[in-house]
Design a protein around this motif. Structure first.
Motif, short mmCIF file in Angstrom:
data_model
loop_
_atom_site.label_atom_id
_atom_site.label_comp_id
_atom_site.label_asym_id
_atom_site.label_seq_id
_atom_site.Cartn_x
_atom_site.Cartn_y
_atom_site.Cartn_z
N LEU A 13 0.72 -1.28 0.03
CA LEU A 13 -0.02 -0.21 -0.06
C LEU A 13 0.79 1.53 0.09
O LEU A 13 0.78 2.12 -0.85
N VAL A 14 1.81 1.43 0.96
CA VAL A 14 2.65 2.37 1.13
C VAL A 14 3.51 2.74 -0.42
O VAL A 14 3.66 3.58 -0.96
N ASP A 15 4.07 1.65 -0.91
CA ASP A 15 5.02 1.76 -2.29
C ASP A 15 3.99 2.06 -3.46
O ASP A 15 4.46 2.95 -4.47
N ALA A 16 2.70 1.88 -3.30
CA ALA A 16 1.77 2.38 -4.66
C ALA A 16 1.19 3.79 -4.42
O ALA A 16 0.85 4.24 -5.59
N ASP A 17 1.67 4.44 -3.43
CA ASP A 17 1.35 5.95 -3.40
C ASP A 17 2.53 6.73 -3.75
O ASP A 17 3.63 6.62 -3.02
#
Length: 113
Positions: free
Chosen positions: A14-18
């Motif tokens: 989730l963090v990396d997708a932002d």
């Protein structure tokens, strides 16, 4: 440990997708050098390890023996200071940090026809 690794892997997805700057903090229930810590810090900086003072131990609160609570940032953040505070309302000590984020360029409105 397997469940923690699965949870941090999903969080990192989730963090990396932002695409925005990141600040991730929490109780990982895992020490530095553990597989969970390695996944959590992949591409993120552990603020306490850069500028922290003291041992960084956070749990248990009364007589900490473990460092399992973290503040992690993307490279855009500049850590200026970090430490651990005693807490009388939690079973962990609180991690704090002073961080700077360089100013970003002003946004310009683009009128789309």
């Amino acid at each position: 440990p397997a469940m923690r690794l699965q949870q941090i892997t999903q969080i990192r997805q989730l963090v990396d997708a932002d695409p925005l700057t990141k600040l991730l903090g929490g109780d990982l229930n895992a020490g530095p050098g553990s597989p969970v810590h390695a996944v959590a810090t992949g591409g993120l900086r552990d603020v306490w390890s850069v500028v922290g003072t003291g041992s960084g131990l956070t749990a248990p609160a009364r007589a900490p023996r473990h460092r399992i609570d973290y503040l992690l940032t993307s490279p855009e953040w500049t850590p200026d200071a970090a430490g651990v505070l005693f807490s009388s309302v939690s079973d962990h000590r609180a991690v704090y940090a002073d961080l700077s984020l360089p100013s970003l360029p002003d946004c310009t409105w683009i009128d789309n026809p």
